[in-house]
Design an enzyme around this catalytic site. Structure first.
Site, PDB file in Angstrom:
ATOM      1  N   GLU A  38       0.615   6.640  -6.444  1.00 15.79           N
ATOM      2  CA  GLU A  38      -0.534   7.377  -6.735  1.00 15.79           C
ATOM      3  C   GLU A  38      -0.124   9.348  -6.751  1.00 15.79           C
ATOM      4  OE1 GLU A  38      -2.803   9.361  -3.690  1.00 15.79           O
ATOM      5  OE2 GLU A  38      -3.888   7.183  -3.560  1.00 15.79           O
TER       6      GLU A  38
ATOM      7  N   LYS B 272       0.801  -1.304  -0.133  1.00 16.35           N
ATOM      8  CA  LYS B 272       0.230  -0.199   0.050  1.00 16.35           C
ATOM      9  C   LYS B 272       0.890   0.944   0.179  1.00 16.35           C
ATOM     10  CE  LYS B 272      -3.685   2.282   0.168  1.00 16.35           C
ATOM     11  NZ  LYS B 272      -3.530   3.909   1.145  1.00 16.35           N
TER      12      LYS B 272
END
Length: 342
Positions: A199, A192
């Site tokens: 991102e 993550k």
């Protein structure tokens, strides 16, 4: 299945509601009693609790508690408290954005007491209630299998996304459903963490591109080379069949349609930790990561003077996660138990 959820902010509250919609009984706790009442009214069949001890007492062994808290001392204190309250066979899930090395340490401590620690990197932001959450999971296989009903309820499922060709039986079928057991404790949050680093890079590319488009009518250019480009329409047309179409582009289009100048945003862009940790991991592994590094440094720059690109970044962060810009006078890591960075 019965589960306790601690931290009922933007994501924790919606996770509780989604689990209740799928028939799970949720025991709720937040240090703000109003949040417990508010989410309790939305999560059918849920049970309120007044503290961690009260929550543990209302759960049937083997117990499962999901923490949705800001990374750092708040999560650390919650894990330590639960270690003293829970018993052999119980499971603590950290669904926030903790540092993966902290997960490894916590899991070792809990394992020595016969308990399980599972780290779940959770992506989906404020949209997860309806869309579902993409989850990256670390921990013992037995513990992950035990909480599978919870994970499958939260996951988005196959949906309308085309299946990837050539995926064989050796690959994990859960990945197609939107969740994956990545490895031992810490692996979920590590995956993550890198996800969030990527991102940053994608968002920066969109932001810079829109800034180039916007400034094509600059008076510094020859008059014959100036274009007054319609930003909302360009964002919209890129959504339709373009190779750069994505959910983040959808959010850009939405923000620009509402306010083409993005004047509601200052462009001061926060970083919640995972971007820094990703760069640290790249350094440890001697892996070049120039795009991810530059995107992180751009966020630093945004706090000392910014342009349209930083406003675009702020707009995307608000659209997908409800992240409100922080002024420089605010404490960087200040936060309530009822909120987690998504």
């Amino acid at each position: 299945m019965q589960i306790g959820v601690v931290g009922l902010g933007k994501m924790g509250g919606n996770i509780s509601v989604r689990l209740a919609r799928h028939g799970h009984q949720v025991v709720l706790y937040d240090r703000d009693p109003n949040m417990v009442s508010q989410i309790g009214g939305r999560a059918e069949g849920s049970i309120s609790s007044s503290g961690l001890a009260d929550m543990v007492g209302k759960l049937t062994a083997p117990r499962t508690v999901w923490l949705m808290l800001p990374a750092g001392s708040i999560t650390e204190q919650a894990v330590e408290t639960l270690c003293g309250l829970m018993t052999k066979g119980d499971i603590v899930i950290d669904g926030g954005n903790s540092y993966y090395k902290d997960d490894i340490r916590r899991a070792k401590t809990m394992r020595e007491k016969g308990m399980h620690y599972v780290d779940v990197g959770t992506s989906g932001g404020v949209w997860g209630l309806e869309r579902g959450y993409c989850m990256m999971i670390g921990g013992d296989a037995d513990a992950v299998e035990h909480i599978n009903p919870i994970l499958s309820a939260l996951a988005p499922g196959l949906g309308g996304i085309e299946r990837t060709p050539h995926r064989g039986a050796a690959l994990d079928a859960r990945a197609e459903q939107g969740y994956l057991h990545c490895g031992p404790a810490g692996a979920g949050h590590f995956v993550k963490m890198v996800h969030n680093g990527i991102e940053y890079g994608i968002m920066e590319a969109y932001a810079e591109g829109f800034d180039v488009l916007r400034n094509k009518n600059s008076h510094d250019l020859p008059e014959t080379e100036r274009f007054d480009l319609n930003m909302p329409d360009i964002a919209e047309v890129w959504r339709r069949g373009s190779v750069i179409s994505s959910w983040l582009l959808d959010l850009c289009a939405s923000a620009l349609a509402k306010n083409e100048t993005l004047s509601d945003y200052t462009g001061q862009v926060a970083d919640s930790g995972e971007g820094r940790w990703t760069i640290e991991a790249a350094i440890e592994e001697a892996v070049p990561a120039p795009v991810l590094t530059a995107s992180l440094f751009t966020r630093f720059r945004s706090r000392t003077g910014n342009n349209f690109a930083e406003k675009m970044l702020s707009a995307m962060r608000f659209q997908f996660g409800g992240h409100v810009e922080q002024h420089l006078t605010e404490k960087k890591h200040g936060g309530e138990v009822s909120e987690v960075k998504g």
